[in-house]
Design a protein around this motif. Structure first.
Motif, PDB file in Angstrom:
ATOM      1  N   LEU A  66       0.834  -1.206   0.000  1.00  0.00           N
ATOM      2  CA  LEU A  66       0.000   0.000   0.000  1.00  0.00           C
ATOM      3  C   LEU A  66       0.868   1.255   0.000  1.00  0.00           C
ATOM      4  O   LEU A  66       0.592   2.226  -0.711  1.00  0.00           O
ATOM      5  CB  LEU A  66      -0.909   0.010   1.224  1.00  0.00           C
ATOM      6  CG  LEU A  66      -2.141  -0.903   1.198  1.00  0.00           C
ATOM      7  CD1 LEU A  66      -2.852  -0.847   2.545  1.00  0.00           C
ATOM      8  CD2 LEU A  66      -3.096  -0.499   0.082  1.00  0.00           C
ATOM      9  N   ILE A  67       1.941   1.219   0.789  1.00  0.00           N
ATOM     10  CA  ILE A  67       2.842   2.369   0.865  1.00  0.00           C
ATOM     11  C   ILE A  67       3.527   2.604  -0.472  1.00  0.00           C
ATOM     12  O   ILE A  67       3.599   3.727  -0.976  1.00  0.00           O
ATOM     13  CB  ILE A  67       3.897   2.151   1.963  1.00  0.00           C
ATOM     14  CG1 ILE A  67       3.223   2.044   3.331  1.00  0.00           C
ATOM     15  CG2 ILE A  67       4.920   3.280   1.958  1.00  0.00           C
ATOM     16  CD1 ILE A  67       4.170   1.652   4.446  1.00  0.00           C
ATOM     17  N   ILE A  68       4.038   1.521  -1.069  1.00  0.00           N
ATOM     18  CA  ILE A  68       4.742   1.636  -2.350  1.00  0.00           C
ATOM     19  C   ILE A  68       3.814   2.175  -3.429  1.00  0.00           C
ATOM     20  O   ILE A  68       4.188   3.045  -4.221  1.00  0.00           O
ATOM     21  CB  ILE A  68       5.321   0.267  -2.768  1.00  0.00           C
ATOM     22  CG1 ILE A  68       6.401  -0.160  -1.773  1.00  0.00           C
ATOM     23  CG2 ILE A  68       5.883   0.331  -4.181  1.00  0.00           C
ATOM     24  CD1 ILE A  68       6.935  -1.554  -2.024  1.00  0.00           C
ATOM     25  N   ASP A  69       2.589   1.659  -3.449  1.00  0.00           N
ATOM     26  CA  ASP A  69       1.634   2.124  -4.456  1.00  0.00           C
ATOM     27  C   ASP A  69       1.311   3.599  -4.256  1.00  0.00           C
ATOM     28  O   ASP A  69       1.293   4.383  -5.212  1.00  0.00           O
ATOM     29  CB  ASP A  69       0.350   1.294  -4.369  1.00  0.00           C
ATOM     30  CG  ASP A  69      -0.564   1.518  -5.567  1.00  0.00           C
ATOM     31  OD1 ASP A  69      -0.948   2.670  -5.811  1.00  0.00           O
ATOM     32  OD2 ASP A  69      -0.877   0.546  -6.272  1.00  0.00           O
ATOM     33  N   GLY A  70       1.078   3.986  -3.013  1.00  0.00           N
ATOM     34  CA  GLY A  70       0.700   5.363  -2.752  1.00  0.00           C
ATOM     35  C   GLY A  70       1.801   6.368  -3.008  1.00  0.00           C
ATOM     36  O   GLY A  70       1.545   7.486  -3.439  1.00  0.00           O
ATOM     37  N   GLY A  76      -2.794   1.874  -8.399  1.00  0.00           N
ATOM     38  CA  GLY A  76      -3.780   1.089  -7.673  1.00  0.00           C
ATOM     39  C   GLY A  76      -3.548  -0.405  -7.667  1.00  0.00           C
ATOM     40  O   GLY A  76      -4.152  -1.124  -6.869  1.00  0.00           O
ATOM     41  N   THR A  77      -2.655  -0.896  -8.529  1.00  0.00           N
ATOM     42  CA  THR A  77      -2.451  -2.347  -8.634  1.00  0.00           C
ATOM     43  C   THR A  77      -1.829  -2.920  -7.369  1.00  0.00           C
ATOM     44  O   THR A  77      -2.375  -3.847  -6.757  1.00  0.00           O
ATOM     45  CB  THR A  77      -1.554  -2.676  -9.837  1.00  0.00           C
ATOM     46  OG1 THR A  77      -2.150  -2.152 -11.028  1.00  0.00           O
ATOM     47  CG2 THR A  77      -1.389  -4.187  -9.974  1.00  0.00           C
ATOM     48  N   LEU A  78      -0.679  -2.369  -6.967  1.00  0.00           N
ATOM     49  CA  LEU A  78      -0.022  -2.872  -5.767  1.00  0.00           C
ATOM     50  C   LEU A  78      -0.867  -2.609  -4.526  1.00  0.00           C
ATOM     51  O   LEU A  78      -0.882  -3.411  -3.592  1.00  0.00           O
ATOM     52  CB  LEU A  78       1.355  -2.218  -5.611  1.00  0.00           C
ATOM     53  CG  LEU A  78       2.426  -2.642  -6.612  1.00  0.00           C
ATOM     54  CD1 LEU A  78       3.742  -1.927  -6.325  1.00  0.00           C
ATOM     55  CD2 LEU A  78       2.644  -4.152  -6.564  1.00  0.00           C
ATOM     56  N   THR A  80      -4.116  -2.612  -4.357  1.00  0.00           N
ATOM     57  CA  THR A  80      -5.172  -3.631  -4.311  1.00  0.00           C
ATOM     58  C   THR A  80      -4.626  -4.966  -3.833  1.00  0.00           C
ATOM     59  O   THR A  80      -5.239  -5.639  -2.999  1.00  0.00           O
ATOM     60  CB  THR A  80      -5.800  -3.801  -5.701  1.00  0.00           C
ATOM     61  OG1 THR A  80      -6.338  -2.548  -6.140  1.00  0.00           O
ATOM     62  CG2 THR A  80      -6.900  -4.845  -5.677  1.00  0.00           C
ATOM     63  N   ILE A  81      -3.460  -5.346  -4.359  1.00  0.00           N
ATOM     64  CA  ILE A  81      -2.831  -6.600  -3.939  1.00  0.00           C
ATOM     65  C   ILE A  81      -2.508  -6.557  -2.450  1.00  0.00           C
ATOM     66  O   ILE A  81      -2.734  -7.517  -1.711  1.00  0.00           O
ATOM     67  CB  ILE A  81      -1.548  -6.859  -4.754  1.00  0.00           C
ATOM     68  CG1 ILE A  81      -1.903  -7.082  -6.226  1.00  0.00           C
ATOM     69  CG2 ILE A  81      -0.798  -8.074  -4.206  1.00  0.00           C
ATOM     70  CD1 ILE A  81      -0.698  -7.210  -7.131  1.00  0.00           C
ATOM     71  N   GLY A  82      -1.981  -5.406  -2.008  1.00  0.00           N
ATOM     72  CA  GLY A  82      -1.654  -5.260  -0.591  1.00  0.00           C
ATOM     73  C   GLY A  82      -2.876  -5.390   0.295  1.00  0.00           C
ATOM     74  O   GLY A  82      -2.841  -6.042   1.340  1.00  0.00           O
ATOM     75  N   ALA A  83      -3.981  -4.769  -0.120  1.00  0.00           N
ATOM     76  CA  ALA A  83      -5.215  -4.843   0.665  1.00  0.00           C
ATOM     77  C   ALA A  83      -5.722  -6.280   0.743  1.00  0.00           C
ATOM     78  O   ALA A  83      -6.171  -6.740   1.799  1.00  0.00           O
ATOM     79  CB  ALA A  83      -6.273  -3.939   0.048  1.00  0.00           C
ATOM     80  N   VAL A  84      -5.630  -6.999  -0.373  1.00  0.00           N
ATOM     81  CA  VAL A  84      -6.076  -8.402  -0.393  1.00  0.00           C
ATOM     82  C   VAL A  84      -5.218  -9.250   0.543  1.00  0.00           C
ATOM     83  O   VAL A  84      -5.727 -10.103   1.288  1.00  0.00           O
ATOM     84  CB  VAL A  84      -6.008  -8.965  -1.827  1.00  0.00           C
ATOM     85  CG1 VAL A  84      -6.242 -10.477  -1.823  1.00  0.00           C
ATOM     86  CG2 VAL A  84      -7.042  -8.289  -2.713  1.00  0.00           C
ATOM     87  N   ILE A  85      -3.911  -9.006   0.528  1.00  0.00           N
ATOM     88  CA  ILE A  85      -3.010  -9.760   1.404  1.00  0.00           C
ATOM     89  C   ILE A  85      -3.321  -9.494   2.871  1.00  0.00           C
ATOM     90  O   ILE A  85      -3.331 -10.401   3.709  1.00  0.00           O
ATOM     91  CB  ILE A  85      -1.539  -9.410   1.096  1.00  0.00           C
ATOM     92  CG1 ILE A  85      -1.152  -9.938  -0.290  1.00  0.00           C
ATOM     93  CG2 ILE A  85      -0.604  -9.997   2.156  1.00  0.00           C
ATOM     94  CD1 ILE A  85       0.246  -9.564  -0.725  1.00  0.00           C
ATOM     95  N   MET A  86      -3.599  -8.235   3.197  1.00  0.00           N
ATOM     96  CA  MET A  86      -3.948  -7.902   4.579  1.00  0.00           C
ATOM     97  C   MET A  86      -5.230  -8.597   5.001  1.00  0.00           C
ATOM     98  O   MET A  86      -5.331  -9.130   6.126  1.00  0.00           O
ATOM     99  CB  MET A  86      -4.078  -6.385   4.721  1.00  0.00           C
ATOM    100  CG  MET A  86      -2.771  -5.631   4.573  1.00  0.00           C
ATOM    101  SD  MET A  86      -2.992  -3.832   4.548  1.00  0.00           S
ATOM    102  CE  MET A  86      -3.493  -3.517   6.243  1.00  0.00           C
ATOM    103  N   VAL A  87      -6.214  -8.587   4.112  1.00  0.00           N
ATOM    104  CA  VAL A  87      -7.490  -9.251   4.419  1.00  0.00           C
ATOM    105  C   VAL A  87      -7.278 -10.749   4.597  1.00  0.00           C
ATOM    106  O   VAL A  87      -7.819 -11.359   5.535  1.00  0.00           O
ATOM    107  CB  VAL A  87      -8.514  -8.979   3.303  1.00  0.00           C
ATOM    108  CG1 VAL A  87      -9.737  -9.867   3.471  1.00  0.00           C
ATOM    109  CG2 VAL A  87      -8.929  -7.517   3.304  1.00  0.00           C
TER     110      VAL A  87
END
Length: 208
Positions: A66-70, A76-78, A80-87
């Motif tokens: 999320l940090i890298i993407d922001g 938004g790709t990384l 989204t992947i980061g959010a999915v991993i956290m979930v």
């Protein structure tokens, strides 16, 4: 503490809200400590030591993406992947699907709720600069539009190089980098400055 599945929602909610909030606003690490505390309690309550570190690493990996993407990628790709991993990290750690659902909901809602901090606390300047949320304009208090460029609007000029579509023009014996609206012009063509915004000069060919 986790006798009821719904408690997992509040723990993951506050952990994610504070951790993401730390990335958005300047809290000198206070939010980070709170977020780490909540998520540590969550994983420690549900997992054995070996899985504790594995799922904890997954959660941190998701947050890092999320940090890298922001800050850098911004597509938004990384994120989204980061959010999915956290979930996934909190869902897979839960002892039941009900607790997993509560936990996943807490991560999602906690992430969105962290945006509230932007209205209360001073935001980190780096995010505004990287994402270019503030338009660099004279109205916003910036001297982004060169005053010399303003004076060029409406003037006639000559292309001193071929413009494909960017090239060099001469106005009042001064040369400037300029661009056309996608059209190719030849060296020596007469042009007129139509727009100048401090970052570029837009010209149009003067038809004979």
């Amino acid at each position: 503490m986790f006798a009821y599945d719904w408690i997992a929602f509040f723990v993951t909610f506050f952990s994610t809200m504070f951790l993401v909030g730390e990335l958005l606003v300047r809290m000198k690490g206070v939010f980070a400590l709170l977020g780490i505390g909540f998520i540590t309690v969550y994983f420690y309550s549900y997992l054995e030591p070996d899985m504790f570190f594995l799922m904890g690493a997954m959660y941190v990996l998701g947050l890092t993406l999320l940090i890298i993407d922001g800050k850098f990628v911004q597509d938004g790709t990384l994120g989204t992947i980061g959010a999915v991993i956290m979930v996934l990290s909190v869902s897979l750690s839960a002892p039941s699907w009900e607790a997993g659902l509560y936990s996943a909901s807490g991560v999602v809602l906690g992430g969105f709720s962290s945006l509230i901090f932007l209205k209360v606390f001073p935001k980190r300047q780096v995010w505004g600069k990287v994402t270019l949320k503030d338009q660099l304009s004279s109205e916003m208090g910036y001297n982004s539009m060169n005053e010399a460029y303003k004076s060029l609007i409406g003037k006639e000029a000559e292309a001193v190089t071929d413009m494909r579509p960017t090239g060099t023009i001469k106005v009042d014996d001064e040369e400037y980098s300029a661009t056309t609206n996608g059209k190719w012009l030849e060296k020596g063509d007469a042009v007129k400055v139509e727009h100048a915004d401090g970052t570029r000069i837009l010209v149009k060919k003067i038809e004979a």
